[in-house]
Write an enzyme that holds these catalytic residues in place. Structure first.
Site, PDB file in Angstrom:
ATOM      1  CE1 TYR A 480      28.043  20.210 -24.675  1.00 54.97           C
ATOM      2  CE2 TYR A 480      28.013  21.309 -26.797  1.00 54.97           C
ATOM      3  CZ  TYR A 480      27.342  20.701 -25.758  1.00 54.97           C
ATOM      4  OH  TYR A 480      25.975  20.571 -25.805  1.00 54.97           O
ATOM      5  CB  SER A 560      25.600  17.697 -21.940  1.00 57.11           C
ATOM      6  OG  SER A 560      24.356  17.628 -22.580  1.00 57.11           O
ATOM      7  CG  ASP A 643      20.183  15.211 -16.698  1.00 54.64           C
ATOM      8  OD1 ASP A 643      19.427  15.896 -17.415  1.00 54.64           O
ATOM      9  OD2 ASP A 643      21.376  15.016 -16.984  1.00 54.64           O
ATOM     10  CG  HIS A 680      21.840  18.537 -18.250  1.00 56.29           C
ATOM     11  ND1 HIS A 680      22.066  17.226 -18.627  1.00 56.29           N
ATOM     12  CD2 HIS A 680      22.461  19.295 -19.191  1.00 56.29           C
ATOM     13  CE1 HIS A 680      22.779  17.204 -19.745  1.00 56.29           C
ATOM     14  NE2 HIS A 680      23.033  18.440 -20.098  1.00 56.29           N
TER      15      HIS A 680
END
Length: 708
Positions: A480, A560, A643, A680
């Protein structure tokens, strides 16, 4: 800026020949939908940048809908032809099918908790009288929509437990609608509150505070969200009668949220200004019966402040002001002075909560939890012993509670709920999962490897015991690296079937997160974002060097901000990876702030409106760095039509560009999977399992492996 439209016809390809599946990938035999290009340029600081697929940003157009349909027909045609995909789905269902509980929360004579029987699309909210009472259903979201995609997002009880605010989200959207329940007979009142986003529901007397945006003009799923307002809703009234408590039209890109203290004597207003690149927030308080918010911290900088609770007229506050690893302070209202309660430590402060007259503080030591119990004055009383190296969360409660609950988990330790008795200082298992597999059959180890600049980066590696590490193992590297978010150890039942097939899962704790405090975060943001990509690339090189896997058996995955990570890294080092899964990614780094709450990310990314930041953003933006004729890993982009956090246009434009520039030269498939009525994250259990089955099927197919 010019916009000259060229050929307006989009060719819809609905079939894929069987020969396209005869080998591993063979993207040259896949015929992708032809995506119309328009001659469109934007000028940034004297530099013209093409945006030929700008039209895909319109999520309401028939042409975009046709493009989505055409892409999905190619993608699902490919996936559905993989012979072992159904076996994967069955294995995932089997592994996932066991009861899952949340930690209970006490309010009055009831304990409230969530439970999913196993494969329910949504967890059900229950309550029971006393710790051993018979459970009764409070809300079953599975009954709220035919496909089980309506979620219960908020459940907030009034202080006396007589009423509750219930927040609902449809189809995975971040938009919420609030309703009110009478907890005596579990009946719904007529109250309705709409257009709620970035909000909780905080009670004070006969009503509650919430935050909302004005009804959007244009697309509700893509329009920019500005002018975040705080209202107070009184039970039994219409939304039009709600009292506007706070707004700041002069600063439309600020978040304004209000919470209340346990005794409801204070409303606490938190204001952040991330749209202007500020990573911190200001804090104001409003005493019950008064009309004006009084600042505790008025200036908004990169320092964050979170009110834990009030102690009379004073406030316990968690902050990183002049303390990158965090500390707890007491703000004394009378003299407006600050007193240190928990000083900054070498380990970052993960959370601090007041319950049962004690201060519970959790710290991260090399990404694993250490929890301690203090007096409200900061005197250490005990350490809560954990079962191993994992992560713990919870410890919340009211001041009269005699015990609290917390949940502990690790990669090979299913989430288990513990009860901590405050008087004795002892923990005991309250509820452990009833899994059919043996967690002891799998092992996790933490490793540290050097990044490009020599920084020591931690990673967790998990696989089935006895696995031979000979460089042939299918491996997923996950990351991430952003927004001050840590990736702690956590159990996922859907990884068990992967481990049973000889798979290795690696979670790298990259810079940009909070694993080592604010300094770690700062090393991976704005002009230093390349450090995050270097950390991820170094993880791949470490895994190959140490014979965990090889470039032919290595997949990368992230969602994301992690989708941005995957997109950037596969542009920079495509030869390192066989498969890539960029999920709901921020792929257009020049325009992300133009949609919904994307401006909120400027604090972490910077903005193309700034000349220096534009240069860096363009240098790694996944959309703008795809090479013509490049050879890319087998790629399956995933996104969803609802999303409204990272709008799907990011993934649409990225997929169109990838297919146009590399579709005829890459020996691997370059596909996009677009879910419907989802957001999402997967909007229900079935969709989550279907997506995961497709990911494993795509991975094994393109690595030349079969699922046994």
């Amino acid at each position: 800026m010019t916009a000259v439209f060229m050929n307006s016809k989009i060719f819809l390809m609905t079939l894929m020949t069987a020969s396209a599946l005869s080998g591993i990938g063979h993207a040259q035999q896949l015929k992708y939908p032809e995506t119309r290009k328009q001659e469109h340029f934007d000028e940034y600081h004297g530099v013209k940048v093409a945006d030929p697929y700008r039209w895909l940003e319109d999520d309401r157009s028939e042409e975009t809908a046709a493009w989505v349909k055409a892409q999905n027909e190619v993608t699902f045609g490919y996936l559905n032809a993989i012979p072992f995909k159904e076996k994967i789905f069955q294995d995932l269902e089997k592994a996932y099918n066991y009861p899952k509980y949340s930690a209970p929360r006490k309010k009055g004579e009831y304990f409230y908790f969530y439970k999913n029987d196993g494969l329910q699309n949504q967890a059900v909210l229950y309550r029971q009288k006393g710790i051993n009472g018979a459970p009764e259903v409070v809300v079953d979201p599975n009954k709220l929509s035919p496909d089980g995609t309506t979620r219960l997002t908020v459940f907030s009880l009034s202080k006396d437990g007589a009423y509750a605010v219930l927040g609902f989200s449809k189809g995975g959207s971040d938009w919420q609608e609030y309703q009110v329940m009478n907890m005596k007979d579990l009946s719904m009142l007529a109250d309705r509150v709409e257009w709620v986003k970035v909000s909780g529901a905080s009670w004070q007397g006969e009503g509650f505070y919430y935050s909302r945006y004005p009804k959007p003009d244009g697309s509700a799923l893509a329009a920019k969200n500005e002018n975040h307002q705080v209202f107070f809703h009184r039970i039994g009234t219409k939304q039009e009668q709600d009292k506007l408590v706070f707004e700041d039209p002069a600063n439309p890109q600020r978040f304004h949220t209000v919470g209340t203290t346990e005794d409801e004597q204070y409303a606490v207003l938190t204001v952040s200004d991330r749209g202007k690149g500020k990573d911190g927030n200001g804090v104001w308080v409003l005493k019950k019966g008064e009309s004006r918010f009084v600042p505790i911290r008025e200036e908004i900088t990169d320092a964050s402040f979170r009110v834990i609770e009030n102690i009379g007229a004073d406030f316990l506050i968690e902050t990183n002001d002049d303390a990158p690893n965090g500390k707890v302070m007491r703000f004394k209202t009378a003299g407006r002075t600050w007193e240190t309660v928990l000083p900054e430590r070498q380990e970052p402060l993960e959370s601090a909560q007041l319950a049962g007259g004690k201060l519970f503080a959790s710290y991260l030591k090399d990404v694993t939890s250490r929890a301690y119990v203090y007096t409200p004055a900061g005197v250490l009383e005990s350490e809560i012993q954990m079962p191993g190296l994992g992560s713990a969360a919870g410890f919340g409660g009211d001041q009269e509670d005699t015990f609290v609950f917390y949940t502990y988990t690790s990669f090979n330790y299913p989430s288990t709920i513990f009860r901590y008795d405050i008087a004795s200082g002892k923990s005991s298992v309250f509820r452990e999962p009833e899994v059919t597999f043996k967690p002891s059959d799998y092992e996790t180890k933490q490793v540290f490897y050097p990044s490009k600049d020599g920084t020591r980066i931690p990673a967790f590696i998990t696989y089935k015991k006895g696995l031979k590490l000979d460089g042939t193992n299918p491996t997923i590297l996950y990351g991430y690296g952003g927004f001050n978010v840590s990736l702690p150890p956590a159990f996922s039942p859907t990884r068990i079937p992967f481990f049973d097939q000889g798979g290795v899962f690696v979670q790298a704790n990259l810079r940009g997160g909070s694993e080592y405090g604010e300094k770690w975060h700062e090393q991976g943001m704005k002009l230093k974002k390349q450090n995050v990509f270097d950390d991820f690339i170094a993880a791949a090189e470490f895994l190959i060097r140490e014979q965990y896997t090889s470039p032919e058996r290595l997949a990368i995955q992230g969602g994301s901000n992690g989708g941005l990570l995957v997109g950037a890294v596969m542009n920079q080092r495509p030869e390192l990876f066989k498969v890539a899964f960029p999920a709901v990614g921020v792929m257009d780094m020049l325009r992300f702030h133009k949609f919904t709450i994307g401006w909120n990310w400027i604090a972490d990314y910077g903005s193309s409106d700034n000349a220096e930041e534009f240069k860096v953003l363009r240098g790694y933006s996944p959309l703008h760095n795809i090479k013509t004729g490049g050879h890319y890993p087998a790629t399956m982009i995933t996104t969803a039509d609802h999303d409204d956090r990272v709008v799907p246009a990011h993934s649409f434009k990225y997929a169109a560009e990838l297919q146009a520039k590399a579709g005829s030269t890459s020996s691997n498939p370059l596909l996009i999977r677009i879910d419907t009525n989802s957001g999402h994250g997967a909007s229900n259990t079935k969709k989550a399992l279907e997506t995961q089955a497709d990911i494993y099927a795509f991975l094994f197919r393109n690595m030349g492996l079969s699922w046994k």
